[in-house]
Scaffold this motif. Structure first.
Motif, short mmCIF file in Angstrom:
data_model
loop_
_atom_site.label_atom_id
_atom_site.label_comp_id
_atom_site.label_asym_id
_atom_site.label_seq_id
_atom_site.Cartn_x
_atom_site.Cartn_y
_atom_site.Cartn_z
N GLY A 38 4.30 27.85 -68.07
CA GLY A 38 5.48 28.29 -68.82
C GLY A 38 5.36 27.99 -70.30
N THR A 39 5.00 26.75 -70.62
CA THR A 39 4.97 26.33 -72.03
C THR A 39 3.58 26.45 -72.64
N LEU A 40 2.54 26.59 -71.82
CA LEU A 40 1.14 26.57 -72.26
C LEU A 40 0.77 25.25 -72.92
N LYS A 41 1.54 24.20 -72.64
CA LYS A 41 1.20 22.86 -73.13
C LYS A 41 0.48 22.09 -72.02
N PRO A 42 -0.38 21.13 -72.40
CA PRO A 42 -1.03 20.32 -71.36
C PRO A 42 0.00 19.67 -70.45
N VAL A 43 -0.26 19.67 -69.15
CA VAL A 43 0.72 19.11 -68.23
C VAL A 43 0.75 17.59 -68.36
N HIS A 44 1.96 17.04 -68.20
CA HIS A 44 2.13 15.60 -68.09
C HIS A 44 2.04 15.24 -66.63
N VAL A 45 1.70 13.99 -66.39
CA VAL A 45 1.49 13.58 -65.02
C VAL A 45 2.75 13.80 -64.17
N GLU A 46 3.94 13.56 -64.77
CA GLU A 46 5.17 13.72 -63.98
C GLU A 46 5.38 15.16 -63.54
N GLU A 47 4.87 16.09 -64.35
CA GLU A 47 5.03 17.50 -63.96
C GLU A 47 4.27 17.82 -62.68
N LEU A 48 3.30 16.98 -62.35
CA LEU A 48 2.52 17.24 -61.14
C LEU A 48 3.17 16.62 -59.89
N TYR A 49 4.15 15.73 -60.10
CA TYR A 49 4.72 15.01 -58.96
C TYR A 49 5.39 15.89 -57.89
N PRO A 50 6.02 17.01 -58.28
CA PRO A 50 6.60 17.82 -57.20
C PRO A 50 5.54 18.38 -56.24
N VAL A 51 4.32 18.52 -56.74
CA VAL A 51 3.27 19.14 -55.92
C VAL A 51 2.34 18.09 -55.31
#
Ligand SMILES: *Cc1c(COP(=O)(O)O)cnc(C)c1O
Length: 458
Positions: A38-51
């Motif tokens: 969505g943002t084309l920014k590097p993902v933060h670790v918390e963004e990976l937690y749902p998956v």
């Protein structure tokens, strides 16, 4: 021969590695970061937690910790089927009349019939530790689904496996093995998810693809509480867990006073290859040695040899973060190649980076030549190889035949990732001369490239 080298070398339990090795720590140029689509920014670790579960999300983004402790429970589990043997292919050498010394690391000595259990048990362990109740995943040829079913049964986790439909139909007994370990197996695409339903509507007769099965598994994981998604290849965490293969190989070769001139592995998503080469690549990255490293892929799904190095989705449903990798495009659906485990559109971002920077070579081979090598190997070495593994065999044989011409006594190490007992349809089509080589045209590939996401990083 001056020194008689044993046919099979096993490490003792004491010699087994107690840490995984993280190749990224020694790479000067790191793999490009995963991007939020969505943002084309590097993902933060918390963004990976749902998956992903938290420990695995941390491993995914860790570019710096060189060695990571293998939790004791996993070490104990490994001891049920590891160390895997390092085998000297004396008979194959003789049959080829080659001066080359051929070694292979055999990962097929467990019920999954492949190296996949090395990462499956780790992923199940961390999920259990976090208190999750279930996992979802995809499987192509079935080895990953089987490995994960074993691991989930061990830790009492529920498991839903989306199995690529062509494999589901070609290998009904694979499903039964997974069900023996209480997994729920669904052919993909299916009507159990929105993304599967949409794909079926456009293309009702599709045999499915790994990318599509991944989308279904993620949708299911993110919509069920206490569930997470796990993946058997491509990801950095999987390459990390698979480093056990290379670490064991290196210790065994040191005991034999050997060092490989060339290290060869088949490449689907890159996990066995990344694991096998890890400590040898470390030597190369740190200037200690210069082994050649060769990735072997099917001519029908040539991501390294004919793909683009670009940001792409890891799945057909375009729900995963974007990874910079060699890719044929996430919409690429390969022909029903018999090496089901090598049908993925992309390639590990770690290996992609190393290949791009010239640390690694890649070759592609046609199916009939792969099976010719498989049958020759089976007769000489008495192991019935998985078609995926036979890609590495083909390339090792080709290297050994070059040595026969040049007279060089090179030391070749290849990864024999698994056994082929569920691949009898493919063996049968080879033995009855009905196997065909399918090579996509440039136009076929262009269709996949045209749909690559447009990513301009600022
Ligand atoms: C899955 C599989 C492969 C390919 O996967 P990688 O992640 O590229 O290692 C190769 N061989 C076997 C036996 C497999 O099951």
């Amino acid at each position: 021969m001056a020194k008689k080298i044993p046919h099979r070398l096993y490490l003792t339990e004491e010699q087994m590695p107690k840490q995984w090795y993280n190749l990224r720590a020694d790479m000067n140029i790191k793999p490009d970061p995963l991007l939020n689509p969505g943002t084309l920014k590097p993902v933060h670790v918390e963004e990976l937690y749902p998956v992903f579960c938290e420990a695995l999300a941390a491993q995914e983004l860790d570019n710096t910790t060189r060695y990571i402790d293998i939790p004791e429970e996993i070490q104990e589990f490994y001891k049920m089927y590891r160390p895997s043997p390092l085998i000297r292919a004396y008979n194959l050498e003789k049959a080829l009349k080659t001066p080359a010394k051929i070694y292979y690391k055999f990962e097929g000595n467990n019920t999954s019939g492949s190296h996949k259990l090395n990462s499956a048990i780790a992923q199940a362990y961390y999920a259990k530790e976090q208190g999750l109740t279930g996992l979802t995943t995809e499987t192509g040829a079935g080895q990953w689904g089987t490995a994960l079913a074993e691991a989930c049964a061990f830790y009492n986790l529920d498991l839903t496996v989306y199995m690529v439909k062509v494999s589901y139909e070609q290998k009904p007994f694979r499903k039964t093995v997974m069900e023996t370990f209480d997994a729920k197996v669904i052919p993909s695409p299916s009507n159990t998810t929105r993304v599967g339903t949409a794909i079926l509507k456009d293309n009702p007769n599709t045999g499915g693809s790994l990318g599509c099965a991944i989308s279904e598994a993620i949708e299911k994981a993110t919509s069920a509480p206490g569930y997470r998604y796990v993946l058997g290849s491509v990801l950095n965490q999987v390459v990390l867990h698979q480093s056990i293969i290379g670490l064991e190989s290196k210790i065994a070769m040191e005991m034999l006073d050997e060092y490989p001139d060339v290290v060869i592995g088949c490449a689907g998503g890159g996990s066995n290859l990344g694991g096998l080469i890890a400590p040898f690549m470390q030597d190369k990255l740190t200037g200690k040695a210069t082994p050649r490293i060769v990735a072997v892929e099917p001519a029908s799904c040539p991501s390294l040899t004919r793909g683009r190095y670009a940001y792409d989705f890891c799945d057909t449903g375009k729900v995963t973060p974007l990874a910079k990798m060699y890719t044929l495009g996430s919409s690429f659906i390969p022909s029903a190649n018999h090496a089901g485990g090598l049908r993925y559109h992309g390639m590990s971002p770690i290996l992609s980076r190393l290949y791009h920077d010239g640390y690694m070579e890649a070759v592609s081979v046609e199916q009939t030549r792969v099976f010719e090598a498989a049958v020759l190997f089976a007769k000489q070495e008495t192991i019935l190889p998985a078609p995926e593994s036979a890609h590495a065999i083909r390339s090792a044989i080709d290297e050994a035949l070059v040595c026969r011409e040049t007279g060089e006594a090179k030391t070749i190490l290849f990864g024999l990732t698994g056994t082929g007992y569920f691949d009898m349809t493919a063996y049968n089509s080879y033995l009855t001369n009905s196997m065909q080589d399918y090579i996509p045209s440039d136009e076929d590939l262009q269709k996949g490239f045209d749909q690559l996401p447009k990513v301009e990083r600022l």
